[in-house]
Design an enzyme around this catalytic site. Structure first.
Site, PDB file in Angstrom:
ATOM      1  N   HIS B 206       0.867  -1.187   0.000  1.00 52.27           N
ATOM      2  CA  HIS B 206       0.000   0.000   0.000  1.00 52.27           C
ATOM      3  C   HIS B 206       0.898   1.230   0.000  1.00 52.27           C
ATOM      4  CE1 HIS B 206      -3.605   2.328   1.662  1.00 52.27           C
ATOM      5  NE2 HIS B 206      -2.600   3.120   1.983  1.00 52.27           N
ATOM      6  N   CYS B 239      -2.812  12.241   3.674  1.00 54.30           N
ATOM      7  CA  CYS B 239      -2.390  12.160   5.066  1.00 54.30           C
ATOM      8  C   CYS B 239      -2.243  13.563   5.599  1.00 54.30           C
ATOM      9  CB  CYS B 239      -1.108  11.356   5.169  1.00 54.30           C
ATOM     10  SG  CYS B 239       0.299  12.231   5.785  1.00 54.30           S
ATOM     11  N   ASN B 248      -2.976   8.595  -1.869  1.00 51.01           N
ATOM     12  CA  ASN B 248      -2.681   7.203  -2.196  1.00 51.01           C
ATOM     13  C   ASN B 248      -2.209   7.080  -3.644  1.00 51.01           C
ATOM     14  OD1 ASN B 248      -4.558   7.159   0.095  1.00 51.01           O
ATOM     15  ND2 ASN B 248      -4.532   4.956  -0.185  1.00 51.01           N
TER      16      ASN B 248
END
Lengths: 315, 315
Positions: B206, B239, B248
């Site tokens: 991820h 974030c 992401n």
């Protein structure tokens, strides 16, 4: 302990980046930016272009910029040259290198340079003969990984044009992914062949981040042994066929990645990020580069106040 | 002719992406988006999170979304579960998998989950015991490549937490670069060790694109043998420690790259790009993904009219 592998960066923001900016950037700003970049440790800076001032008004101050920049030891100051007249101006301006450009795609060459490739080659041959070995010459070949109008560009075509210039004694070839069509597997395959075929030349890779693959392509090229890259501060630049998409590979993002991986880029990343953070003010808009916004990997943040309270609570 | 290597994508936009969006996204839009994604060929979709509706109001409609989505054959519908109560709700909603999460960084766990890692582990142990093997469990470990507050996270720490969960019989581990601190050399090194240590588990990577290295890290992971990735449509997510930076890894950009490189992602890229292009309308702002803007490598453009004229002129 092994020495870090050296990677050489050529900064193209003030030429490749600036030439598509809509508003004229003052000569003072250009000179100040090149001087600031000179302090960062670049191997080379593509300062400007000796094209017709009518064709690219943004770079109409090429002579003045070249005359006013400070020449830092160890940095090569290269300029784009489209023809004999440009070469004369470049030599008068004491450029360390002349960067010639043509496309390996016939359609792209017609669209971009308004002549067939053979005519471009003939014009560049004039330049090479005129320079006669007194100043190193680099040739940037556009669309080596694909043409946005023709589609696939076969490797043989890249090799054919590369060899014609190699035969004329140029010092280097820049293999350009002009519109961000390259993918890492293609880069690895092509770079392997190019390095064998042009072992005596300086090979530079020029990527765009149009489809997000810029740094992945840099990685693939580095893994295959390439040590020279073009980069554009802030990711300035771009291409008219991909509106909305980002432009050249961002110098500071590529350098940050290679630096973290343990390569020696020769660049002082702190200084470079300070310069990159001035760029939106110079061009008057946000730029695609990300490390200037997010900070380096190890630029840490203070924990929120709640963390101390929670540590106490759970002690 | 060799078969293409299969890469499995887990789409996290409706959970990881949506949960930081400021304005509530209507349940109808969520259901329609998951259904559209189901038609694209994903291996897995992280639909929502069974957290407290007070903690994440955006996902307060978790039951309704899970109840209304169409379950496409071959697609796993996973949900995030923070605790026993969440697990009960997830099981009632017939989730195909429960995704548990904690951080390998103590400070990040305190900041993000408001408890020490041992407390998180105990809560997740409750979940695993409650589920008792009836539904597969995945554990996402945050900050495996570094913590934005602590800095370096040593590999042993990742291995230690991974092994505690492996010992409890979970099906998979997701190794998260929560704030985009990973670089390709680190990914290669870590993935090599993880694959040896957790050979029997589904290992998913991820990544975030915070510093532009998202696709380069995907490339490094694929080169090292990883076949499972989280991605977020449009690059939604992010974030709080990297304001202004992107979130992401963009699913369609990563899938486009791997597809071009000859991997079998199972995804219908045309369909996926059509869905991605609806996303700005759903969330009400531009998103970082680039292929949806620039088109695929081989989405060609018509030459300008001048090209035909020039061809004639130079014929």
């Amino acid at each position: 302990m092994t020495a870090k592998k050296r990677i050489f960066f050529n900064e193209v923001a003030t030429r490749d980046g600036f030439q598509i900016e809509p508003g004229f950037i003052p000569t003072d700003d250009k000179v100040a930016l090149v001087d600031a970049l000179s302090d960062c440790g670049y191997a080379k800076i593509e300062v400007t272009s000796f094209t017709s001032p009518k064709a690219i008004p943004m770079l109409r101050d090429a002579e003045e910029v070249m005359g006013r920049i400070r020449r830092a030891p160890g940095v090569e100051y290269t300029v784009l040259v489209p023809n004999l007249r440009g070469a004369e101006r470049a030599l008068e301006s004491r450029a360390d290198e002349l960067n010639l450009v043509m496309s390996v795609s016939e359609t792209h060459n017609l669209a971009n340079l308004r002549m067939p490739r053979e005519k471009s080659f003939a014009a560049l041959l004039d330049v090479i003969c005129h320079v006669d070995g007194k100043t190193p010459i680099n040739v940037s070949l556009s669309c080596c990984f694909g043409c946005p109008m023709e589609g696939e560009v076969v490797l043989d075509e890249v090799l054919r044009w590369g060899e014609r210039f190699a035969g004329l004694g140029v010092r280097g070839l820049t293999i350009c992914d002009t519109t961000g069509m390259a993918h890492p597997a293609q880069v690895s395959r092509m770079v392997e062949v190019l390095q064998q075929r042009f072992a005596d030349l300086q090979l530079t890779l020029h990527f765009h981040n149009t489809r997000g693959m810029g740094l992945a392509n840099v990685l693939a090229a580095v893994q295959s042994g390439i040590t020279r890259f073009d980069g554009s501060l802030g990711g300035l630049g771009g291409c008219p066929y991909a509106p909305g998409a980002s432009g050249n590979v961002t110098s500071e993002d590529a350098i940050h990645m290679l630096d973290a991986m343990g390569y020696d880029t020769g660049i002082d990343l702190s200084k470079l990020l300070a310069v990159a953070r001035q760029l939106p003010g110079i061009v008057g808009h946000d730029v695609p580069g990300q490390v200037a916004k997010a900070g380096r990997i190890m630029d840490l943040h203070a924990p929120p106040a709640s963390v101390a309270e929670l540590r106490e609570q759970f002690a």
